[in-house]
Motif scaffolding. Structure first.
Motif, PDB file in Angstrom:
ATOM      1  N   THR A  31       0.851  -1.186   0.000  1.00 63.84           N
ATOM      2  CA  THR A  31       0.000   0.000   0.000  1.00 63.84           C
ATOM      3  C   THR A  31       0.892   1.244   0.000  1.00 63.84           C
ATOM      4  O   THR A  31       2.109   1.153   0.174  1.00 63.84           O
ATOM      5  CB  THR A  31      -0.905   0.031   1.248  1.00 63.84           C
ATOM      6  N   THR A  32       0.298   2.404  -0.162  1.00 64.25           N
ATOM      7  CA  THR A  32       1.065   3.650  -0.111  1.00 64.25           C
ATOM      8  C   THR A  32       1.786   3.782   1.223  1.00 64.25           C
ATOM      9  O   THR A  32       2.979   4.120   1.263  1.00 64.25           O
ATOM     10  CB  THR A  32       0.124   4.856  -0.327  1.00 64.25           C
ATOM     11  N   LEU A  33       1.091   3.481   2.303  1.00 68.79           N
ATOM     12  CA  LEU A  33       1.696   3.579   3.633  1.00 68.79           C
ATOM     13  C   LEU A  33       2.833   2.573   3.797  1.00 68.79           C
ATOM     14  O   LEU A  33       3.918   2.916   4.278  1.00 68.79           O
ATOM     15  CB  LEU A  33       0.627   3.355   4.708  1.00 68.79           C
ATOM     16  N   GLY A  34       2.602   1.339   3.381  1.00 71.05           N
ATOM     17  CA  GLY A  34       3.629   0.308   3.492  1.00 71.05           C
ATOM     18  C   GLY A  34       4.849   0.613   2.642  1.00 71.05           C
ATOM     19  O   GLY A  34       5.994   0.433   3.084  1.00 71.05           O
ATOM     20  N   ASN A  35       4.634   1.080   1.417  1.00 70.13           N
ATOM     21  CA  ASN A  35       5.758   1.440   0.547  1.00 70.13           C
ATOM     22  C   ASN A  35       6.558   2.603   1.121  1.00 70.13           C
ATOM     23  O   ASN A  35       7.792   2.607   1.069  1.00 70.13           O
ATOM     24  CB  ASN A  35       5.270   1.786  -0.863  1.00 70.13           C
ATOM     25  N   SER A  36       5.861   3.594   1.663  1.00 71.24           N
ATOM     26  CA  SER A  36       6.559   4.736   2.267  1.00 71.24           C
ATOM     27  C   SER A  36       7.394   4.291   3.462  1.00 71.24           C
ATOM     28  O   SER A  36       8.532   4.751   3.642  1.00 71.24           O
ATOM     29  CB  SER A  36       5.552   5.797   2.714  1.00 71.24           C
ATOM     30  N   LEU A  37       6.847   3.398   4.265  1.00 75.36           N
ATOM     31  CA  LEU A  37       7.596   2.878   5.408  1.00 75.36           C
ATOM     32  C   LEU A  37       8.847   2.145   4.933  1.00 75.36           C
ATOM     33  O   LEU A  37       9.943   2.360   5.460  1.00 75.36           O
ATOM     34  CB  LEU A  37       6.713   1.948   6.240  1.00 75.36           C
ATOM     35  N   GLN A  38       8.697   1.290   3.933  1.00 72.88           N
ATOM     36  CA  GLN A  38       9.852   0.542   3.430  1.00 72.88           C
ATOM     37  C   GLN A  38      10.921   1.469   2.848  1.00 72.88           C
ATOM     38  O   GLN A  38      12.121   1.250   3.066  1.00 72.88           O
ATOM     39  CB  GLN A  38       9.405  -0.470   2.388  1.00 72.88           C
ATOM     40  N   GLU A  39      10.499   2.503   2.123  1.00 69.01           N
ATOM     41  CA  GLU A  39      11.465   3.462   1.574  1.00 69.01           C
ATOM     42  C   GLU A  39      12.206   4.195   2.687  1.00 69.01           C
ATOM     43  O   GLU A  39      13.424   4.396   2.612  1.00 69.01           O
ATOM     44  CB  GLU A  39      10.755   4.461   0.664  1.00 69.01           C
ATOM     45  N   SER A  40      11.491   4.583   3.725  1.00 72.83           N
ATOM     46  CA  SER A  40      12.135   5.274   4.853  1.00 72.83           C
ATOM     47  C   SER A  40      13.120   4.351   5.566  1.00 72.83           C
ATOM     48  O   SER A  40      14.233   4.765   5.912  1.00 72.83           O
ATOM     49  CB  SER A  40      11.081   5.767   5.846  1.00 72.83           C
ATOM     50  N   LEU A  41      12.709   3.112   5.766  1.00 76.62           N
ATOM     51  CA  LEU A  41      13.602   2.159   6.417  1.00 76.62           C
ATOM     52  C   LEU A  41      14.853   1.913   5.570  1.00 76.62           C
ATOM     53  O   LEU A  41      15.959   1.820   6.104  1.00 76.62           O
ATOM     54  CB  LEU A  41      12.872   0.842   6.693  1.00 76.62           C
ATOM     55  N   ASP A  42      14.680   1.831   4.251  1.00 74.96           N
ATOM     56  CA  ASP A  42      15.832   1.654   3.353  1.00 74.96           C
ATOM     57  C   ASP A  42      16.803   2.826   3.457  1.00 74.96           C
ATOM     58  O   ASP A  42      18.025   2.634   3.471  1.00 74.96           O
ATOM     59  CB  ASP A  42      15.374   1.486   1.905  1.00 74.96           C
ATOM     60  N   GLU A  43      16.265   4.053   3.563  1.00 80.33           N
ATOM     61  CA  GLU A  43      17.120   5.222   3.720  1.00 80.33           C
ATOM     62  C   GLU A  43      17.897   5.171   5.031  1.00 80.33           C
ATOM     63  O   GLU A  43      19.089   5.499   5.074  1.00 80.33           O
ATOM     64  CB  GLU A  43      16.291   6.504   3.653  1.00 80.33           C
ATOM     65  N   PHE A  44      17.215   4.751   6.102  1.00 77.87           N
ATOM     66  CA  PHE A  44      17.895   4.621   7.397  1.00 77.87           C
ATOM     67  C   PHE A  44      19.000   3.570   7.344  1.00 77.87           C
ATOM     68  O   PHE A  44      20.063   3.745   7.928  1.00 77.87           O
ATOM     69  CB  PHE A  44      16.902   4.268   8.512  1.00 77.87           C
ATOM     70  N   ILE A  45      18.735   2.475   6.641  1.00 70.18           N
ATOM     71  CA  ILE A  45      19.754   1.429   6.507  1.00 70.18           C
ATOM     72  C   ILE A  45      20.946   1.952   5.711  1.00 70.18           C
ATOM     73  O   ILE A  45      22.104   1.738   6.099  1.00 70.18           O
ATOM     74  CB  ILE A  45      19.153   0.163   5.849  1.00 70.18           C
ATOM     75  N   GLN A  46      20.664   2.646   4.597  1.00 71.45           N
ATOM     76  CA  GLN A  46      21.743   3.173   3.753  1.00 71.45           C
ATOM     77  C   GLN A  46      22.623   4.171   4.500  1.00 71.45           C
ATOM     78  O   GLN A  46      23.831   4.220   4.292  1.00 71.45           O
ATOM     79  CB  GLN A  46      21.161   3.835   2.493  1.00 71.45           C
TER      80      GLN A  46
END
Length: 109
Positions: free
Chosen positions: A9-24
């Motif tokens: 979903t939009t919310l789930g995708n946004s969460l995953q993108e934010s988490l990916d940025e934190f990991i990077q």
């Protein structure tokens, strides 16, 4: 374990993108990101089961259906969705339906 359907979903995708940025940027570990996603899965499934009370009726022509691993998948053509005062028509819709009851996880965290 909760269903992971809502990660797309939009919310789930946004969460995953934010988490990916934190990991990077090495602010969190991949293991922590996975724990956050698992908590999101539990929370969204619980919230939808307990808080959503709206009803929508729909009618269409059944194209295909499948039942696999306790999950129903329906593909409908020429579908009309009706709420109290609103009517929406779509050419094709895919509905994925999972058991809304406990998915086997009895742990509370």
């Amino acid at each position: 374990m909760a269903y992971q359907l809502y990660r797309n979903t939009t919310l789930g995708n946004s969460l995953q993108e934010s988490l990916d940025e934190f990991i990077q940027s090495q602010q969190i570990t991949p293991q922590l990101a996975l724990q956050v996603l698992l908590q999101f899965d539990k929370a969204i499934n619980s919230a939808l089961a307990q808080r959503v009370r709206n009803r929508v009726n729909f009618r269409g022509s059944l194209n295909t259906y499948r039942f696999c691993d306790n999950v129903w998948t329906f593909v409908l053509n020429d579908v009309e969705f009706r709420e109290v005062t609103e009517l929406i028509k779509v050419d094709k819709v895919k509905i994925v339906a999972c058991d809304g009851k406990n998915t086997g996880s009895n742990t509370t965290e």
